[in-house]
Scaffold this active site. Structure first.
Site, mmCIF file in Angstrom:
data_model
loop_
_atom_site.group_PDB
_atom_site.id
_atom_site.type_symbol
_atom_site.label_atom_id
_atom_site.label_comp_id
_atom_site.label_asym_id
_atom_site.label_seq_id
_atom_site.Cartn_x
_atom_site.Cartn_y
_atom_site.Cartn_z
ATOM 1 N N CYS B 168 0.850 -1.188 0.000
ATOM 2 C CA CYS B 168 0.000 0.000 0.000
ATOM 3 C C CYS B 168 0.885 1.236 0.000
ATOM 4 O O CYS B 168 1.876 1.300 0.734
ATOM 5 C CB CYS B 168 -0.906 0.010 1.220
ATOM 6 S SG CYS B 168 -2.021 1.426 1.204
ATOM 7 N N ASP B 300 -6.578 10.264 -4.992
ATOM 8 C CA ASP B 300 -5.925 9.281 -4.115
ATOM 9 C C ASP B 300 -4.598 8.891 -4.767
ATOM 10 O O ASP B 300 -4.388 9.115 -5.953
ATOM 11 C CB ASP B 300 -6.831 8.058 -3.935
ATOM 12 C CG ASP B 300 -6.469 7.264 -2.666
ATOM 13 O OD1 ASP B 300 -5.510 7.654 -1.970
ATOM 14 O OD2 ASP B 300 -7.152 6.264 -2.401
ATOM 15 N N ASN B 301 -3.723 8.328 -3.984
ATOM 16 C CA ASN B 301 -2.448 7.793 -4.484
ATOM 17 C C ASN B 301 -1.614 8.847 -5.216
ATOM 18 O O ASN B 301 -1.110 8.608 -6.317
ATOM 19 C CB ASN B 301 -2.711 6.581 -5.391
ATOM 20 C CG ASN B 301 -3.335 5.432 -4.609
ATOM 21 O OD1 ASN B 301 -2.908 5.147 -3.494
ATOM 22 N ND2 ASN B 301 -4.333 4.797 -5.170
#
Lengths: 496, 496
Positions: B168, B300-301
């Protein structure tokens, strides 16, 4: 800065978007761009017209050069050179970098005059007349070894032209040597240059030779005979077969036959990897099961663990031979070019803001995603603007040619070249700062380290680049970390 | 640790050493290894015999699990889970990491029970009976869009099995949150796991669909409907077509159909990139000219510049949409697993040396080339031993099968998995130190930074990992930087 050319508009409807393995309309051996148009209709889709008409930069003109007096007494007494180049290893062999400011001022592409040179010995002699008959072998673990002349390379193979930044693994080594003497000589921050290279993808030659199943590496050997044999090294076979990596056998630099210092008549070009793998004066491409056992492959271009001292390293052959410590892809690096070393800014006449500028590059095709500047030793950072001139080449339509080779960039998203960054900073802020420091980050979110990773060969030095700001007599004076070779100057010598 | 199996010896004489585009003897849909031998002679060349007889590790047995009491009141009330997993976002959605020590103790491969989970919402429901009829589309900028069932994916495509470490992008985020609250929840250092994945290279499916010339990206969308739409993201088309990258549409994990938390019945697996791109419960593979416009792809990310605060970020849509800040390849990271948090070493009975141990990984296929340990805050470093268990899989002969897929590793030199490092240190030296710190370097000679790069989403946190050494009452007590989720403990909370 170089000349700009407008590109003709083409439609781009070729499949696949992955690299073309062969290109139908390259014009081997000609110097004219767009000599033959392809047969696709000249009207591009409207939404791409604007994009296709973008222009790219061509190399700056080379100024006339001549054999320099200091070269007359060396084996290189036939080689024309530019007197501006800074010699790093005495008169001979010829290892030079340009003055950092002049390099930056040439822009994206570097003339052959100012391109850095890393020679291990004297330049192999090859006249213009001999160039096309020069041969090199493709052999080793292959089913069909062959020897090919430069003439056949040019006349029988598809040609490509694209820009590549070469960087010596020793770039910025002087900083390491000031901290603790390494085994390498003292490069400043100008051990890198960008040129347009024309040649043949190495994968095409290897596929002709048909590597056998045990083949894993590709060794290169040059014609430069040295105390420990011919210079040679190796890279992985998979990399050579991967079009994305763009490894090339090149016979032109900036549209001209190679200069003797740059490998005349033929050399390897490996984008994204250290210059030491791009073997010049190419004589052999040998496919093997193991990495090269050439002395220079083992005892050069390595980053040994930082704990290994120069003395201890002499007794550690297994450490030298450990391929984990061999350098292939470059690491992330950057430098400040303006303000230049010893530049003065008179506060009374200075404009409100000053444009701090420089270069940055990533390794292995990775792009720089941000360059950050700090005026308070890293407590806070400012974001610089980044410009990638190589992207202009990506807008050239598929099949467009330059110097007789297809401009092979439209499908590539990997980065082959340096980029430029800049940031306008209020002069008042510069005057309030002790120093200007920068760090770059690549698309893998790896950032230049604050601290130096010293190693026995002093390679891949890439900590934050720091320019000190001095205030004296109503002016700001800027001081770079070092000056190349044995030149005095730079804050590192004062604080050591 | 897992089970070891001996491999049958085969000759390996297939060309090319570059990746096989098709493999003739894979056994789609079967779980038996080596069910059918290929027809090559069983006697390997003598010099490779020793190598070919090496064994690789198989996954640890999963212990029985059941629906946990806390899940009964959530939409995931049908999903069996392991009570050891540490919940990071309350009861639901299910975002968990295993205890770091238990993860390390399982070894190279992680059981599905302990594999970390990142769910954005509830788990899409798919029964065993429905699994083979589950469909996903391959569409967008392609000439031949199609929809395929999982049954057809298994029965009509060549199958491969190889180990991949998923990580992650938020791994180690708790450390960032302690320094300054980010927008993400608090992962400890166990937000990563390794499994054997079986499936089909995504390139095979894309080539069947024939991408058009403008195609540059591949978008994935899952069946998990969330407040901002279905979860989705994209990667580059070139990456999907590059066999070296190993991007796979997977339907088995450690030889079993996918667990609901891991994408049942089918998901994307992208080696070397952050877990957030490996979309689960796959419903769509859509080829596009631009990156995904899915909310989760944009918001996100990403690693925004460190200067952007959480408050400011709300008004910066163009910064969020800047693809330079999107995270694909992982960055270099490492952690100390032993000594574990709060471990005590009684000096009276301690052995002379203690084995400090942990994991490290690189990004984008890059291997870790060294892990260094310092007991004096970076003044000097010691070199740890590194072990890459995935290399055992490379010794499996070409064509060998596992869980119905070819073990597709023999030709790969890129790294798909974490590695382990260890160093025996005199207990006296540990007792004399304030802390143990480690840093890893990858084959591009990029090293973990000393200092944290804080960013608004708190992702890709990879500074040196530091374990503090306390001396009290005749023992050493070791303290990790943080504990995951809201669990108290760790030296960072004391010094903030």
């Amino acid at each position: 800065m170089g000349v700009k050319v407008e590109l003709a508009a083409h439609t781009v409807d070729t499949f696949p978007p992955s690299p073309p393995r062969t290109v139908g309309n390259s014009h081997a051996g000609t110097d004219d761009e767009q000599e033959e148009e392809d047969n696709t209709p000249p009207t591009p889709p409207e939404e791409r017209l604007d994009q296709l008409l973008k222009s790219y930069t061509l190399p700056p003109q080379s100024t006339p050069t001549q054999v320099l007096a200091e070269d007359l007494k060396t084996p290189d007494h036939r080689v024309n050179r530019d007197p501006r180049l800074i010699r790093l290893t005495g008169v001979h062999p010829f290892n030079v970098e340009p003055p950092l400011t002049e390099l930056y001022d040439e822009g994206f592409l570097t003339s052959e005059n100012l391109h850095y040179v890393r020679n291990h010995g004297s330049v192999p002699h090859c006249t213009d007349d001999e160039s096309l008959d020069w041969t090199f072998a493709v052999d080793g673990l292959v089913e069909k070894p062959f020897t090919i002349t430069v003439r056949d390379l040019i006349e029988t193979c598809d040609q490509f032209t694209y820009p590549v930044t070469l960087v010596c693994a020793g770039n910025r080594r002087k900083e390491q040597n000031v901290v603790r003497k390494s085994k390498g000589f003292s490069w400043g921050a100008a051990g890198l240059s960008t040129a347009l290279w024309t040649g043949v993808p190495i994968g095409a030659l290897l596929r002709m030779a048909k590597p056998k199943s045990a083949a894993k590496y590709v060794c290169f050997e040059g014609a430069d005979k040295l105390p420990n044999g011919y210079y040679g090294t190796s890279v992985k076979l998979n990399w050579c077969l991967d079009e994305n990596r763009g490894i090339m056998v090149a016979h032109k630099m900036n549209g001209q036959p190679l200069h003797p210092d740059h490998g005349k008549p033929v050399r390897i070009i490996i984008p994204g990897q250290i210059g030491g793998r791009s073997v010049k004066w190419l004589k052999k491409i040998t496919v093997t099961a193991e990495p090269s056992d050439n002395w220079y492959h083992i005892y050069d271009n390595r980053v040994l663990p930082t704990t290994v001292s120069p003395d201890a390293s002499v007794n550690l052959p297994d450490v030298w031979k450990d391929e984990r410590y061999a350098i292939y892809d470059l690491n992330v690096n950057s430098a400040i070019c303006y303000p230049r070393h010893d530049e003065r800014l008179l506060l009374a006449t200075a404009p409100e803001t000053y444009k701090v500028r420089g270069y940055a590059y990533g390794g292995g095709g990775k792009r720089i995603t941000r360059v950050e500047v700090t005026l308070n030793k890293g407590k806070s950072w400012l974001l610089a603007d980044i410009h990638y001139p190589e992207d202009d080449y990506r807008r050239a339509p598929d099949g467009d040619t330059l110097y007789g080779g297809s401009t092979d960039m439209w499908w590539r998203e990997t980065s082959f070249c340096w980029c430029f960054w800049e940031m306008s900073i209020p002069v008042a802020d510069l005057g309030a700062a002790d120093d200007i420091m920068i760090r770059a980050m690549d698309e893998g979110m790896m950032v230049q380290p604050r601290d130096m990773y010293w190693s026995v060969l002093g390679m891949m030095n890439n900590p934050w680049f720091r320019v000190v700001v001095h205030k004296d007599q109503g002016s700001l004076r800027f001081e770079h970390p070092t000056q190349p070779a044995l030149m005095p100057g730079g804050w590192m010598e004062r604080v050591k």
